[in-house]
Design an enzyme around this catalytic site. Structure first.
Site, mmCIF file in Angstrom:
data_model
loop_
_atom_site.group_PDB
_atom_site.id
_atom_site.type_symbol
_atom_site.label_atom_id
_atom_site.label_comp_id
_atom_site.label_asym_id
_atom_site.label_seq_id
_atom_site.Cartn_x
_atom_site.Cartn_y
_atom_site.Cartn_z
ATOM 1 N N SER A 157 0.907 -1.135 -0.178
ATOM 2 C CA SER A 157 -0.211 0.052 0.107
ATOM 3 C C SER A 157 0.802 1.256 0.068
ATOM 4 O O SER A 157 0.556 2.187 0.612
ATOM 5 C CB SER A 157 -0.776 -0.023 1.144
ATOM 6 O OG SER A 157 -2.204 0.881 0.831
ATOM 7 N N ALA A 203 0.439 5.220 1.729
ATOM 8 C CA ALA A 203 1.587 5.953 2.312
ATOM 9 C C ALA A 203 1.933 7.270 1.673
ATOM 10 O O ALA A 203 2.098 8.382 2.606
ATOM 11 C CB ALA A 203 2.665 4.997 2.577
ATOM 12 N N ASP A 215 -5.856 0.345 4.557
ATOM 13 C CA ASP A 215 -4.603 0.893 4.402
ATOM 14 C C ASP A 215 -4.471 2.100 5.059
ATOM 15 O O ASP A 215 -3.142 2.045 5.753
ATOM 16 C CB ASP A 215 -4.192 1.267 2.770
ATOM 17 C CG ASP A 215 -4.666 -0.041 1.948
ATOM 18 O OD1 ASP A 215 -4.655 -1.381 2.667
ATOM 19 O OD2 ASP A 215 -4.939 0.106 0.835
#
Length: 410
Positions: free
Chosen positions: A133, A137, A179
């Site tokens: 992910s 980020a 996420d």
């Protein structure tokens, strides 16, 4: 003679970690239960509010470039090219490059706040893209930077929500909150559990009696784009499964975008499973099975039973393969190699599970042998990835945060 450094030094540094999800695969978009860790690898964003000089510059260390206050100028140590736009202007359509994530963060923030100050910065990822992910980020890093530059105070949960909205509405990936939650809320040596329906979450400490473990990351050598994979198709299939059951039960239907498997009791699904198209039934089977595995996994974690927890992670991957029907031949080969490798408690596909990587909970004392065995087994089947297959070992870490920029030149 005075020699000037040729690297920029910026006023701020944000570290936004990658994440791994041991249990709760592919259910966040259906408002399911998920778990995850933030890890000690991720995205670094070094930046200065536009209109302020960097502390040193590449072109001329004595006179570094200063952009107008509203301008965003970004460079990347991972991707080619630069990104430039004005933060106070309407957001342009996607450009199809890495700058879309900065534009997406601007898009979501502009819906809530007036943005006037841009940033000048450089971004860098610490691992290959795929399965951890990285997109979430990056978005969280940009949301935090734009907010700080414009004197906007956001709690981690707000950052998570804004970044998720940017990914859904601007980038075009119909994901849930997994996420962003791991990246924004994660805590070192803790397991995050999030209920994607209520947004309630727990950050559960690792029990003292639990053996030490690390997280193995096994990159297949493939890269992948979730938008061009079957990710969005699977989301639609899950919603169609819920819709189908509700139709059989004469439940008033909502629009497709407001329909989730979490709204369908498992007993209702079981009454209608044999009448449903098999592919939709399999998607629902995965959802309900994963819901149970997360609940059982929390009990295993809290009791310090890493063997039990790991066995549930394996079961999650089996369901991902057979019920959710994701997993490239490469990822399945890595997963199968894990099953016969000593020192691995459990593992599964990471991310969407179409390309990318596999993750595993591993015994730190056996890392060297694990890397050797997995590499040999995988490359025996896929020798063409000899130069791109990678193995990394990581630890859990705290969520996205500002860190001291003084010792962090780009």
């Amino acid at each position: 003679m005075i020699i000037f450094a040729v690297m920029k030094k910026y006023q701020y540094h944000i570290f936004s970690p990658y994440r791994v999800c041991p249990l709760g695969a592919h259910v966040d978009h259906q408002h399911g239960l998920v778990t995850g860790f933030a890890i000690d690898k991720g995205v670094d964003l070094w930046w200065t509010p536009s209109g302020s000089p960097c502390l040193g510059g590449e072109e001329d260390p004595l006179n570094p470039p200063v952009y107008g206050e509203s301008h965003v100028h970004l460079e990347s140590k991972t991707f080619e090219g630069t990104v430039d736009f004005d933060i106070d202007a309407p957001t342009l359509m996607k450009q199809g490059n890495w700058g879309d994530y900065a534009r997406g963060a601007k898009f979501a923030l502009q819906k809530r706040f007036k943005l006037q100050t841009g940033i000048t910065g450089t971004i860098k990822g610490s691992l290959p893209v795929g399965g951890l992910s990285s997109s979430a980020a990056v978005l969280i890093a940009y949301v935090m930077a734009f907010a700080k530059a414009n004197n906007i105070t956001l709690a981690p949960f707000e950052v998570m929500k804004i970044a998720s909205e940017a990914e859904r509405e601007y980038i075009g990936l119909n994901n849930g909150l997994l996420d962003q939650a791991c990246i924004a809320l994660g805590k070192k040596n803790h397991l995050l559990m999030l209920d994607c329906e209520s947004d309630e979450y727990r950050v559960i400490p690792k029990p003292a009696e639990m053996p030490d473990f690390e997280l193995g990351i096994f990159f297949s050598g493939l890269t992948r784009s979730l938008i061009s994979s079957d990710y969005n198709l699977r989301v639609t299939e899950c919603k169609t499964a819920a819709w189908t059951v509700q139709a059989y039960e004469n439940v008033p239907l909502k629009t497709h975008d407001k329909t989730f498997l979490r709204d369908v009791p498992e007993s209702m699904f079981k009454r209608n499973r044999d009448k449903m198209p098999p592919r939709f039934a399999r998607r629902a089977e995965h959802f309900y099975g994963e819901h149970k595995r997360v609940r059982e996994g929390i009990t295993a974690w809290e009791s310090g039973n890493l063997e039990w927890f790991g066995s549930l992670v394996k079961s999650s991957c089996e369901s991902s393969i057979h019920n959710y029907e994701c997993g490239s031949p490469e990822l399945i080969a890595i997963y199968e190699a894990m099953l016969t490798t000593d020192g691995i408690y459990g593992g599964r596909f990471s991310g969407a599970g179409f390309k990318g990587a596999c993750i595993a909970l591993v015994d730190p004392t056996k890392k060297e042998q694990i890397e050797k065995e997995i590499t040999e087994k995988y490359l025996a089947k896929f020798p063409q990835y000899k130069n791109t297959f990678k193995v990394y070992f990581c630890k859990s870490d705290d969520g996205a945060r500002f860190v001291d920029p003084s010792n962090s030149p780009v």
